[in-house]
Scaffold this motif. Sequence first.
Motif, mmCIF file in Angstrom:
data_model
loop_
_atom_site.group_PDB
_atom_site.id
_atom_site.type_symbol
_atom_site.label_atom_id
_atom_site.label_comp_id
_atom_site.label_asym_id
_atom_site.label_seq_id
_atom_site.Cartn_x
_atom_site.Cartn_y
_atom_site.Cartn_z
ATOM 1 N N ALA A 1 0.784 -1.321 -0.099
ATOM 2 C CA ALA A 1 0.099 -0.252 -0.015
ATOM 3 C C ALA A 1 0.861 1.218 -0.024
ATOM 4 O O ALA A 1 0.454 2.242 0.457
ATOM 5 C CB ALA A 1 -1.104 -0.170 1.286
ATOM 6 N N HIS A 2 2.078 1.080 -0.516
ATOM 7 C CA HIS A 2 2.946 2.228 -0.347
ATOM 8 C C HIS A 2 3.052 3.079 -1.387
ATOM 9 O O HIS A 2 2.342 4.047 -1.621
ATOM 10 C CB HIS A 2 4.527 1.592 -0.078
ATOM 11 N N GLU A 3 3.779 2.659 -2.632
ATOM 12 C CA GLU A 3 3.466 3.624 -3.757
ATOM 13 C C GLU A 3 3.433 2.834 -4.994
ATOM 14 O O GLU A 3 4.019 1.704 -5.088
ATOM 15 C CB GLU A 3 4.799 4.400 -3.952
ATOM 16 N N HIS A 4 3.028 3.742 -6.212
ATOM 17 C CA HIS A 4 3.085 3.003 -7.423
ATOM 18 C C HIS A 4 3.234 4.209 -8.344
ATOM 19 O O HIS A 4 2.458 4.816 -9.152
ATOM 20 C CB HIS A 4 1.712 2.408 -7.986
ATOM 21 N N ALA B 1 -6.813 4.398 2.138
ATOM 22 C CA ALA B 1 -5.932 3.619 3.008
ATOM 23 C C ALA B 1 -5.150 2.592 2.439
ATOM 24 O O ALA B 1 -3.886 2.455 2.898
ATOM 25 C CB ALA B 1 -6.818 3.107 4.532
ATOM 26 N N HIS B 2 -5.733 1.863 1.708
ATOM 27 C CA HIS B 2 -4.934 0.792 0.802
ATOM 28 C C HIS B 2 -4.249 0.825 -0.228
ATOM 29 O O HIS B 2 -3.739 0.048 -1.043
ATOM 30 C CB HIS B 2 -5.675 -0.443 1.083
ATOM 31 N N SER B 3 -4.421 2.182 -0.679
ATOM 32 C CA SER B 3 -4.125 2.455 -2.039
ATOM 33 C C SER B 3 -2.907 3.293 -2.422
ATOM 34 O O SER B 3 -2.482 4.200 -1.937
ATOM 35 C CB SER B 3 -5.233 3.457 -2.745
ATOM 36 N N ARG B 4 -1.830 2.462 -3.105
ATOM 37 C CA ARG B 4 -0.543 2.929 -3.239
ATOM 38 C C ARG B 4 -0.802 3.981 -4.438
ATOM 39 O O ARG B 4 0.117 4.662 -4.735
ATOM 40 C CB ARG B 4 0.362 1.711 -3.791
ATOM 41 N N ALA C 1 -3.208 6.315 -4.688
ATOM 42 C CA ALA C 1 -3.493 7.320 -3.920
ATOM 43 C C ALA C 1 -2.303 8.114 -3.625
ATOM 44 O O ALA C 1 -1.994 9.236 -3.574
ATOM 45 C CB ALA C 1 -4.598 7.258 -2.918
ATOM 46 N N ARG C 2 -1.394 7.322 -2.868
ATOM 47 C CA ARG C 2 -0.273 7.611 -2.120
ATOM 48 C C ARG C 2 0.734 8.336 -3.313
ATOM 49 O O ARG C 2 1.210 9.709 -3.059
ATOM 50 C CB ARG C 2 0.521 6.839 -1.285
ATOM 51 N N SER C 3 0.855 7.912 -4.248
ATOM 52 C CA SER C 3 1.924 8.055 -5.175
ATOM 53 C C SER C 3 1.198 9.483 -5.784
ATOM 54 O O SER C 3 2.006 10.490 -5.975
ATOM 55 C CB SER C 3 2.169 7.265 -6.300
ATOM 56 N N ASN C 4 0.135 9.485 -5.995
ATOM 57 C CA ASN C 4 -0.693 10.752 -6.794
ATOM 58 C C ASN C 4 -0.730 11.793 -5.826
ATOM 59 O O ASN C 4 -0.355 12.861 -6.237
ATOM 60 C CB ASN C 4 -1.641 10.436 -7.188
ATOM 61 N N ILE C 5 -0.868 11.505 -4.462
ATOM 62 C CA ILE C 5 -0.942 12.616 -3.474
ATOM 63 C C ILE C 5 0.460 13.350 -3.619
ATOM 64 O O ILE C 5 0.674 14.628 -3.650
ATOM 65 C CB ILE C 5 -1.241 12.327 -2.103
ATOM 66 N N HIS C 6 1.547 12.650 -3.330
ATOM 67 C CA HIS C 6 2.967 13.201 -3.377
ATOM 68 C C HIS C 6 3.103 14.014 -4.519
ATOM 69 O O HIS C 6 3.605 15.155 -4.663
ATOM 70 C CB HIS C 6 4.168 11.945 -3.189
ATOM 71 N N ALA C 7 2.967 13.553 -5.908
ATOM 72 C CA ALA C 7 3.105 14.197 -7.013
ATOM 73 C C ALA C 7 2.244 15.365 -7.372
ATOM 74 O O ALA C 7 2.925 16.382 -7.503
ATOM 75 C CB ALA C 7 2.864 13.294 -8.383
ATOM 76 N N MET C 8 0.926 15.188 -6.823
ATOM 77 C CA MET C 8 0.264 16.555 -7.226
ATOM 78 C C MET C 8 0.451 17.718 -6.471
ATOM 79 O O MET C 8 0.339 18.642 -6.804
ATOM 80 C CB MET C 8 -1.277 15.812 -7.276
ATOM 81 N N LYS C 9 0.814 17.065 -5.308
ATOM 82 C CA LYS C 9 0.971 18.456 -4.308
ATOM 83 C C LYS C 9 2.407 19.082 -4.893
ATOM 84 O O LYS C 9 2.374 20.345 -4.770
ATOM 85 C CB LYS C 9 1.232 17.800 -2.978
#
Lengths: 187, 312
Positions: free
Chosen positions: B133-136, B166-169, B171-179
């Motif tokens: 659930a880390h990054e993609h 919560a379980h989405s890599r 989402a995590r990768s997109n949040i970091h990149a989009m911010k």
Amino acid sequence: MNRPAQHFREKAQVLDEAALDRALTRIAHEILERNAGASDLAFVGIRTRGVTIAQRLTAKIAAIDGTTLPVGALDITLYRDDLDMRGAPVVRGTDIPFSIKDKTVVLVDDVLFTGRTIRAALDALIDLGRPKMIQLASFIDRGHRELPIRPDYVGKNLPTSRRESVAVRLREHDGEDRVVIEEPEDV
Amino acid sequence: MAWTRKDLLTMRELDPGEIQLLVETAASLEEIATRDIKKVPALRGKTVVNLFYEASTRTRTSFEIAGKWLSADVINFSASGSSAGKGESFLDTAKTIGAMSPDVVVVRHSSAGAAALLARELTCSIVNAGDGAHEHPTQALLDLLTIREKKGHFDGLSVAIVGDVAHSRVARSNIHAMKKLGMTVTVAGPPTLIPPNVQELGVKVSYRLDDAIRDVDVIMMLRLQHERMAGGLIPSLREYSRYWGLTLDKLSAQARPDVLIMHPGPVNRGVELSPEVADGPYSVILDQVTKGVAVRMGVLFLLAGSRGGSPA
């Protein structure tokens, strides 16, 4: 494309604005003469300045002959044989919005040096289709060929030493039209 | 801006310039897909190994196509039917493959940090194709490339990421990149599927779909994994779909007329997306798949195109 990442200073001016324009006009006439007119001609410039020179040449041909010829842009990064020697490459994309099949393609570059850029460009072009003929217009031919490649149209032959560099400076990119020889600053 | 990293592991560690370089390199490679002869010699003589410990259709296939269009030799390894099935550890398998001198290993694994582990242990370039659930990161890049084509820019855009955050890599990768690119991100979903303290990533949180999708430029729906229900995180698929499924009615009531609907796939039709929305005019889901090949070509090229990613 041939310039390593070091600083160069201007050594001599080779062509001023008027001479650069005259050379372009002459090449435009030569292209029309060689091909007996403009039918079936298409221009492909090698990024970045080859594209600009191709656009200038087609504008000249339009003024002489009234024909509007297509201009495409070729990025040869993916075809280079020296990717390993050049550090991180930048791909800027090929944009040839017409078919080159059965066309006479005039390939345009600013400076002809070792010939390796042209070798890569020929491979790239042929992957896009089978032109009837490819002709080469090099605005400056500075010698030192490493491959059996010879231009059909030359703006100026300019014997140089290997450590020098030739810069074709164009209004669209550099704010001025002229050609200069440069040498490394550390000498 | 030049690429200097050996590996692509996370969006979190990249700076905005590196993200832009990845997106622009991918954009300039898109035209290869439109050619009659879809092959360029850029990675001739390079070897790419797809090391997949989780099921995957689009990611593995698009890495394979991307490698082949760039003339690399692409080898696919999947955990079933291999020595991993005989009990060999992940690291031993990876070292075995590493000993065959690949230039790039693309790895997907259910454990967060699997790609980073390989990056430390192997000398070749590693691409993270999803770690737990880390990054993609390549998914985020293809989402960005899609957004750039449709909207023309990133800065100032607003995005709602909806569903099992919560379980989405993804989402995590997109949040970091989009911010990093100046976009505003809202995450939305039932409280059990929103990670605690997610605000620390710089996102807004909404627990109502209507509020989250109102007036945003992009709605990114996430896949609801069926096992979440078994885990007691949602009462039933039907209830989830009723509150969190995106339908044409909810969309036309709240969303902008030029909104983009994205989904990383595979879609649970009728759960998070109604079929009319998935196939509708706002949907760019298939564009995302097409961009996926360009993005993976860009990544492989930047990593392997110049002396295995460590330019002289």
